[in-house]
Motif scaffolding. Sequence first.
Motif, mmCIF file in Angstrom:
data_model
loop_
_atom_site.group_PDB
_atom_site.id
_atom_site.type_symbol
_atom_site.label_atom_id
_atom_site.label_comp_id
_atom_site.label_asym_id
_atom_site.label_seq_id
_atom_site.Cartn_x
_atom_site.Cartn_y
_atom_site.Cartn_z
ATOM 1 N N GLN A 1 0.821 -1.205 0.000
ATOM 2 C CA GLN A 1 0.000 0.000 0.000
ATOM 3 C C GLN A 1 0.858 1.259 0.000
ATOM 4 O O GLN A 1 0.516 2.259 -0.653
ATOM 5 N N GLU A 2 1.981 1.222 0.723
ATOM 6 C CA GLU A 2 2.890 2.369 0.720
ATOM 7 C C GLU A 2 3.523 2.546 -0.654
ATOM 8 O O GLU A 2 3.723 3.678 -1.118
ATOM 9 N N SER A 3 3.827 1.452 -1.323
ATOM 10 C CA SER A 3 4.357 1.528 -2.685
ATOM 11 C C SER A 3 3.349 2.179 -3.622
ATOM 12 O O SER A 3 3.704 3.013 -4.465
ATOM 13 N N GLN A 4 2.078 1.805 -3.470
ATOM 14 C CA GLN A 4 1.035 2.398 -4.299
ATOM 15 C C GLN A 4 0.889 3.883 -3.995
ATOM 16 O O GLN A 4 0.704 4.700 -4.910
ATOM 17 N N ARG A 5 0.971 4.243 -2.730
ATOM 18 C CA ARG A 5 0.842 5.648 -2.355
ATOM 19 C C ARG A 5 1.969 6.489 -2.940
ATOM 20 O O ARG A 5 1.764 7.613 -3.394
ATOM 21 N N ARG A 6 3.174 5.920 -2.962
ATOM 22 C CA ARG A 6 4.338 6.650 -3.457
ATOM 23 C C ARG A 6 4.516 6.525 -4.966
ATOM 24 O O ARG A 6 5.315 7.249 -5.560
ATOM 25 N N GLY A 7 3.810 5.561 -5.580
ATOM 26 C CA GLY A 7 3.998 5.337 -7.009
ATOM 27 C C GLY A 7 5.367 4.783 -7.330
ATOM 28 O O GLY A 7 5.914 5.053 -8.408
ATOM 29 N N TYR B 1 8.434 -1.239 -3.858
ATOM 30 C CA TYR B 1 9.311 -1.588 -2.738
ATOM 31 C C TYR B 1 10.398 -2.517 -3.265
ATOM 32 O O TYR B 1 10.113 -3.375 -4.090
ATOM 33 N N PRO B 2 11.664 -2.375 -2.851
ATOM 34 C CA PRO B 2 12.156 -1.495 -1.788
ATOM 35 C C PRO B 2 12.784 -0.195 -2.284
ATOM 36 O O PRO B 2 13.554 0.422 -1.546
ATOM 37 N N GLN B 3 12.464 0.238 -3.494
ATOM 38 C CA GLN B 3 13.111 1.430 -4.038
ATOM 39 C C GLN B 3 12.866 2.674 -3.192
ATOM 40 O O GLN B 3 13.727 3.559 -3.117
ATOM 41 N N TRP B 4 11.693 2.763 -2.556
ATOM 42 C CA TRP B 4 11.373 3.972 -1.804
ATOM 43 C C TRP B 4 11.945 3.975 -0.397
ATOM 44 O O TRP B 4 11.833 4.983 0.321
ATOM 45 N N VAL B 5 12.559 2.889 0.043
ATOM 46 C CA VAL B 5 13.041 2.793 1.425
ATOM 47 C C VAL B 5 13.978 3.953 1.802
ATOM 48 O O VAL B 5 13.839 4.544 2.889
ATOM 49 N N PRO B 6 14.958 4.361 0.959
ATOM 50 C CA PRO B 6 15.836 5.468 1.363
ATOM 51 C C PRO B 6 15.105 6.794 1.566
ATOM 52 O O PRO B 6 15.634 7.691 2.245
ATOM 53 N N GLN B 7 13.927 6.933 0.991
ATOM 54 C CA GLN B 7 13.173 8.182 1.116
ATOM 55 C C GLN B 7 12.309 8.229 2.378
ATOM 56 O O GLN B 7 11.788 9.288 2.727
ATOM 57 N N ALA B 8 12.135 7.099 3.046
ATOM 58 C CA ALA B 8 11.223 7.030 4.187
ATOM 59 C C ALA B 8 11.871 7.629 5.431
ATOM 60 O O ALA B 8 13.002 7.288 5.795
ATOM 61 N N SER B 9 11.135 8.505 6.093
ATOM 62 C CA SER B 9 11.615 9.133 7.320
ATOM 63 C C SER B 9 11.250 8.273 8.528
ATOM 64 O O SER B 9 10.487 7.308 8.418
ATOM 65 N N ALA B 10 11.775 8.663 9.682
ATOM 66 C CA ALA B 10 11.432 7.947 10.917
ATOM 67 C C ALA B 10 9.926 7.997 11.162
ATOM 68 O O ALA B 10 9.324 7.021 11.633
ATOM 69 N N GLN B 11 9.316 9.137 10.818
ATOM 70 C CA GLN B 11 7.864 9.266 11.000
ATOM 71 C C GLN B 11 7.103 8.350 10.039
ATOM 72 O O GLN B 11 6.055 7.801 10.392
ATOM 73 N N ASP B 12 7.640 8.187 8.821
ATOM 74 C CA ASP B 12 7.014 7.257 7.874
ATOM 75 C C ASP B 12 7.034 5.837 8.420
ATOM 76 O O ASP B 12 6.033 5.118 8.368
ATOM 77 N N TRP B 13 8.180 5.420 8.930
ATOM 78 C CA TRP B 13 8.291 4.062 9.464
ATOM 79 C C TRP B 13 7.375 3.883 10.673
ATOM 80 O O TRP B 13 6.762 2.824 10.850
ATOM 81 N N GLN B 14 7.278 4.917 11.498
ATOM 82 C CA GLN B 14 6.374 4.857 12.644
ATOM 83 C C GLN B 14 4.931 4.670 12.169
ATOM 84 O O GLN B 14 4.186 3.833 12.704
ATOM 85 N N ARG B 15 4.545 5.411 11.135
ATOM 86 C CA ARG B 15 3.193 5.302 10.581
ATOM 87 C C ARG B 15 2.943 3.899 10.024
ATOM 88 O O ARG B 15 1.871 3.306 10.248
ATOM 89 N N LEU B 16 3.921 3.347 9.319
ATOM 90 C CA LEU B 16 3.752 2.013 8.733
ATOM 91 C C LEU B 16 3.700 0.943 9.819
ATOM 92 O O LEU B 16 2.912 -0.009 9.730
#
Length: 521
Positions: free
Chosen positions: A321-327, A330-345
């Motif tokens: 779902q996060e991949s769909q949100r970011r377009g 996964y895992p290409q978007w992992v370097p862009q994820a902040s601590a708050q993103d990981w907390q949300r996930l």
Amino acid sequence: MAGLPQAIIATVHAGARALRDGDPRRAESLLLQACQQAANHPEPLRYLAIVQLQTRRPALAQASLQQALHIRPDDAQLHSDLGSAQAALGDIDAALASWQHATTLDPKHAMAWFNLGRNHQQLGDTNAAIAALSQGVALAPQALPPRILLGDALVHAGRFDEAAQHYRAALALHPACGDAWRGLSNIKTVALTETDASALRTQLQRRESADTDKVAMGHALGKLEEDRGQHSAALAAFSAANALQHRLTPWSAGAFTHFVEQALAVSQQLPAPVDPRLGEEVIFIVGLPRSGSTLFEQILAAHPDVEGASELPDLGIVLQQESQRRGMPYPQWVPQASAQDWQRLGQAYLQRTARWRKHRPRMTDKQPDNWKHAGILRAMLPGATVIETRRDPLETAWSCFKQQFYSQPHFANTLADIATYMQRCQRAMERFRERDPARIHLHHYEALLDTPEPQIRALLAHCGLAFDPVCLAFHQSPRSVRTASAAQVRQPLRATAARALAYGALLNPLLTLLEMTSPML
């Protein structure tokens, strides 16, 4: 469609035929026309909702069905179809309520009972599943799906003799029913018979037998031959079944290796977690299929503080779902994820799995494939424990080769792919463990068999659980076990014969592959 003019009935029928014939656009056009012409009748709306569901627009289907229910609020079929739309939207509690209401309105509505039972089973509520599916079977005794699923639910509940009766009843209706043969074969504590061997060979030779059924029957024949000590015949049967499955759904070792390399690279540097304790309720059990993971979960689930949730899809769904949100995959978007993103996930995962912690504070998630995501858990669910299970490589590889898996394409359809997958998994997990040694722990199946109590004590300690002697009697647990190992884990621990070694030189090609496959990533 009582009360509708014949012209509108003909339009609805034409729309249904268009959908059947693979033309959903024409079907929708015709059914919209019928809805406009019969604004006060629910049936054209129901057919429109079916088109919307089959074209993956469940929100529109739900709206159409709710509109129909305003016209006819006590229609069991409408409530049953509404449950299907709600399930497609992910609102499983509402779906269960709709199916339950449908069965109350019409106790003879077989499809509502089937949907109710199937989804109770998927949620791990095996007793409720058995009750609902039993009603479905009684109402539609000639239908295969409810009878097969009832057999599966009975297996998960440890009621193997009853399960076998339903599988054999299915075979009496359809002798080439692969799901029934698969169910009988997966009751690994009960051997198939010579009569079964003859029936399997006959059905495998029939041109009319579907390829998917032939795959299942080939695995069943292989299991039968192995149990009789006919290892050459067993190898031939398993090989034929896997070769057919590989032709139907080829798996790409190259794409898999690229994915693992990406996952290792992008998870090397992750932000410090917002809440280091987030996810401490969760124990992930990961690794290769057929490596003893069900046994380890059964031991943990015997503990009074742990609920065994079996193989959950939720971690993968949250990441998808996060991949769909970011377009971005996964895992290409992992370097862009902040601590708050990981907390949300992480919070999203915990919300999705909250039902498994209603009665006990901790839970297991025994989805073996979650090893691919172990590298990002220290950011997403930093408090979670990860238990990797390993078994002798030859025994694991051979057990994978002879097990029919439902998720396709799958790595276990060729010996070369199995060797590649095993090596990549092992090396990746070693890297992940180096990065997070306090939370990722390795446990060996053979060590558990050799010295059960010390190994169980260590397992509990790694999970932050106090030792409880009830974990030594894990096989007496009444919990539902929803994997192919349902029969074995209901027995006490004992040293088992190495099944792969019994094949001797027949498995030399597999041994060579396991030795030759490069472990480097």
